[in-house]
Design a protein around this motif. Sequence first.
Motif, PDB file in Angstrom:
ATOM      1  N   UNK A  38       6.326   3.974   1.612  1.00  0.00           N
ATOM      2  CA  UNK A  38       4.957   4.629   1.538  1.00  0.00           C
ATOM      3  C   UNK A  38       4.674   4.652  -0.032  1.00  0.00           C
ATOM      4  N   UNK A  39       5.600   4.867  -0.772  1.00  0.00           N
ATOM      5  CA  UNK A  39       5.201   4.853  -2.258  1.00  0.00           C
ATOM      6  C   UNK A  39       4.745   3.690  -2.761  1.00  0.00           C
ATOM      7  N   UNK A  82       0.743   3.458  -2.027  1.00  0.00           N
ATOM      8  CA  UNK A  82      -0.114   4.464  -2.865  1.00  0.00           C
ATOM      9  C   UNK A  82      -1.158   3.939  -3.622  1.00  0.00           C
ATOM     10  N   UNK A  84      -3.140   8.836  -3.139  1.00  0.00           N
ATOM     11  CA  UNK A  84      -3.452   8.543  -2.091  1.00  0.00           C
ATOM     12  C   UNK A  84      -2.977   7.610  -1.180  1.00  0.00           C
ATOM     13  N   UNK A  85      -2.728   7.499   0.208  1.00  0.00           N
ATOM     14  CA  UNK A  85      -2.481   6.148   0.885  1.00  0.00           C
ATOM     15  C   UNK A  85      -3.796   5.104   0.906  1.00  0.00           C
ATOM     16  N   UNK A  86      -3.351   3.997   0.925  1.00  0.00           N
ATOM     17  CA  UNK A  86      -4.520   3.136   0.664  1.00  0.00           C
ATOM     18  C   UNK A  86      -4.486   2.003   1.615  1.00  0.00           C
ATOM     19  N   UNK A  87      -5.399   1.996   2.556  1.00  0.00           N
ATOM     20  CA  UNK A  87      -5.145   0.961   3.528  1.00  0.00           C
ATOM     21  C   UNK A  87      -5.204  -0.493   3.155  1.00  0.00           C
ATOM     22  N   UNK A  93      -6.155  -2.263  10.553  1.00  0.00           N
ATOM     23  CA  UNK A  93      -4.704  -2.078   9.987  1.00  0.00           C
ATOM     24  C   UNK A  93      -4.069  -0.810  10.645  1.00  0.00           C
ATOM     25  N   UNK A 114       1.109  10.149   7.333  1.00  0.00           N
ATOM     26  CA  UNK A 114       1.642   9.182   7.783  1.00  0.00           C
ATOM     27  C   UNK A 114       3.100   9.593   8.647  1.00  0.00           C
ATOM     28  N   UNK A 151      -1.609  -1.068   2.084  1.00  0.00           N
ATOM     29  CA  UNK A 151      -0.716  -1.308   3.469  1.00  0.00           C
ATOM     30  C   UNK A 151      -1.010  -2.725   3.898  1.00  0.00           C
ATOM     31  N   UNK A 152      -2.046  -3.142   3.955  1.00  0.00           N
ATOM     32  CA  UNK A 152      -2.418  -4.534   4.410  1.00  0.00           C
ATOM     33  C   UNK A 152      -1.712  -5.632   3.430  1.00  0.00           C
ATOM     34  N   UNK A 185      -4.326  10.243   4.473  1.00  0.00           N
ATOM     35  CA  UNK A 185      -4.403   9.660   3.002  1.00  0.00           C
ATOM     36  C   UNK A 185      -3.011  10.069   2.226  1.00  0.00           C
ATOM     37  N   UNK A 186      -2.012  10.698   3.019  1.00  0.00           N
ATOM     38  CA  UNK A 186      -0.864  11.154   2.577  1.00  0.00           C
ATOM     39  C   UNK A 186       0.318  10.599   3.179  1.00  0.00           C
ATOM     40  N   UNK A 187       1.510  10.636   2.446  1.00  0.00           N
ATOM     41  CA  UNK A 187       2.611  10.260   3.150  1.00  0.00           C
ATOM     42  C   UNK A 187       3.073  11.109   4.200  1.00  0.00           C
ATOM     43  N   UNK A 226      12.790   8.959   8.740  1.00  0.00           N
ATOM     44  CA  UNK A 226      11.663   9.757   8.235  1.00  0.00           C
ATOM     45  C   UNK A 226      12.236  11.158   8.148  1.00  0.00           C
ATOM     46  N   UNK A 278       1.568  -1.092   9.384  1.00  0.00           N
ATOM     47  CA  UNK A 278       2.129   0.080   9.662  1.00  0.00           C
ATOM     48  C   UNK A 278       3.485   0.097   9.822  1.00  0.00           C
ATOM     49  N   UNK A 300       5.580  -0.722   6.470  1.00  0.00           N
ATOM     50  CA  UNK A 300       5.149   0.127   5.640  1.00  0.00           C
ATOM     51  C   UNK A 300       5.884   1.585   5.640  1.00  0.00           C
ATOM     52  N   UNK A 301       6.425   1.731   6.797  1.00  0.00           N
ATOM     53  CA  UNK A 301       6.731   3.001   7.232  1.00  0.00           C
ATOM     54  C   UNK A 301       7.881   3.686   6.058  1.00  0.00           C
ATOM     55  N   UNK A 302       8.853   2.928   5.618  1.00  0.00           N
ATOM     56  CA  UNK A 302       9.802   3.562   4.685  1.00  0.00           C
ATOM     57  C   UNK A 302       9.469   3.222   3.302  1.00  0.00           C
TER      58      UNK A 302
END
Lengths: 344, 507
Positions: free
Chosen positions: B366-367, B370, B375-378, A1, A192, B381-382, A187-189, A209, B359, B362-364
Amino acid sequence: MIEARLGPRAHIVLLGALVVVLAGTLSALAPSTFPTMRNMQSMMGQIAPLAILAICIGITFLIGGIDLSIVAVANCAAITAALVGEAMGPDAGALGIMAAAGSALVIGLLAGLTNGFLIATLRVHPIPITLGTMSVFIGISTGITNGATVFGNGYMSGLSTATVVLMPMTFVVFLVLLALCTGITLKTRTGFHMYALGESDKVARYSRLPVTRTIVMTYAASGVLAAIAGLIMFSSTNAANVSFASSYLMQAILIAVVAGIDPYGGTGRLWAILLGAAAMQMLQTGINMSLGSWSGSAFASNFIWGVLLIAVLGLSKWLSTRKHRTREAEVEEKLEEAEAVGSA
Amino acid sequence: MTTDRPDAVAPDRADFAVRVDGVTKTFGTVHALDDVSFQVRRGTIHALVGENGSGKSTLTKVIAGAHAPDSGTVTLDGELLEDLTPRDALRKGVRVIYQDFALFPNMTVADNIGFDGGVNPAGLVPRGKNIARTRSALETLGLTISPSTVLGSLSTAERQLVAIARAVSADGRIILMDEPTAALTQKEIDAFLGTVRHLASQGLSFVFISHKLREVVEVADDVTIIRDGKVVESGPAANFDQERISNLMTGSAVSNVRRESAWEVTEKPLLSARQMRLGSVFADVDLELHAGRVHGLSGLVGCGKIEIGLALAGLIPIDQGRIELDGAPLREARSERTIQYVPDDRLTEGLMLNWSIADNIAMNSLDQTTGRGGLQSVPKLGELGTRWKERLRIKTPTVAAPVSALSGGNQQRVLLSRMLAPQPRVLILNNPTVGVDVGSRAEIHDLVRSVADDGTAVLLISDEPAELMSICDDIAFVVDGRITARHAADEIDEERIIDINGQGKAA
């Protein structure tokens, strides 16, 4: 991913293999001196400040930039710590340590913020900007110290002599910082946004962004990390001078590149700096062992770093292009299969 | 005008300036050209028409030697050229005039025309010779521009003519023009077409890409219609009228859908611009976007309509005026997540081509990806990627695939997913179907309509009258940075849109 952001796994595998091979070879060549606790601890202690500077390069590489002022900032921070420590007097104790370290970190933060604001607002390439600020920081440090070495009163030496779980404290500091930075980037925005900015600042801008904020934060972090590296260098020698560690800039860049962080931005795993630093330190040890008695050994190691830098850049480019092609080909194959099934 | 056209009788092979036989070209899974044959008779104007993404540009690139065909041959000036390179094509007199002209705005007309004319043995630019050459080229075209004028101070139409003068002066005999009139007013178009006709009568051959069908019928000797990479019809212009071309272009598949479910205009607009001004780009712009309605912005290329959209999204600053969201002044439009902007150039402005679909989507938002501990989770995201892949029917085996592996239409869906995922209340679209196949285009239009049905205020900036008609409820027309006319979409039709834009300042 997120493979495109991490970069080719083959790079990490090769790097890991290189570390293992180097460790094996050096152990075989010098069984009585290399694989000893003492030597390991000494290597960890030596590499810690350099490895932290490599994190500075790593995070700025990630956003498609570079911070060439890190060594100047580190020295500036070390000098600040020495002067503040002196001003506080030898009896200041814990308060003195806090004041010295704190002021060094503030200097690092200010330097980083300056870099970040200049790059974000002028939108000039970070190479000329950070070269410029590098000269400015060197100039300020030279002006304050008259180019002379300033000495501390030894209160920081605890940082370089203490050990945690058999590892030098300074190396543990590096590990903690590396883990923190890896976590933030993956792991954070904000992380990214850093990757996005490095991959294409145009797309990041059109996607609205927070580009300026990301740039400023990254260079500010780079400045603070450089100051920490400066404090560590100061703690081990109890001395600070504007011209210390002049070879560290290129070596820090080398570690970041060897670790697979793309200088064009947007790709890389920060934690691989640990492997890059290990490979680097062992190579240095190997060169010292084999060429130590030769008067040209310092130049020889420069030569080897240069060759290594270019070779790794080439390999890494080739690996990522190949990886990208295979990923594309896989999709096309599957789509064609699906179409064949659909039309059958 | 019909009198000076050469006879339409089939000439022998040598009389073809360009002859393309059975050319196929694929990009990945996409058949850009599929067994295409195409001939241009010497001294004629050949119109190449088709929708966006039909393969017109690819065909011109094959003729110019920029793309090597997978199979098939190209014959230029009677000579069969194996492995045609751009250099070969240049040698045979092929010149391409791209939509953006590829001229240097800071240099003089003479420098622009003479710069590819080579240098003298000392490596210096032969300035005097360039000026003489420029003068004669401009004379050939009947132009009265001074060779020492800086190009940037000319009008768009004049620049277009300079581009042609350059092609002619550099011994161009086969001139390929990509949408040469997109930025011109009707008066300028007439003069321009007159010049082209005049040059054709002197023996130059033209390939003329356009989707302004009126011009095609007016100026072309021959017409070739291309759809989904295949030639659907080719023949003398006399055999075609606008309606027939239009039907052939779209495969008659597209009925003129119009939006019928627009919300009523509310008292308070969702997003409004009051007296917006930016330098000489646009001025006195008043716009109101209402929930559930699609507002169109039409105008010639370079009229400032795109910049108005960029300003509303906060991507460029404004000198004067204000933007209001829900009636409250919006200071930082750029960081306002309820407004989303879709750029038209998805390859350089829109997508991270190497990155995965997930990716990119999700760019805009990202909330929404989470996971535990903020924390961001893959996996999330998928999930987000897969949800939008299904919703917009993106054709891909997995959202982990790089966007570059997708076709234009699917890439555009990825881009739209990114902007729709944060559930915007205002959506600004800039030419959302450029380089997209006909099927995807209709689906994207459906999508935009349904997004508006859900209460989003949409601003559609488009160069294509058909697109404006298909989606919009209201249309504003921009001329030289000012809104000169406003119409409800059901008051007008495509022809009228072209007329209003073509009239220029007079409107």
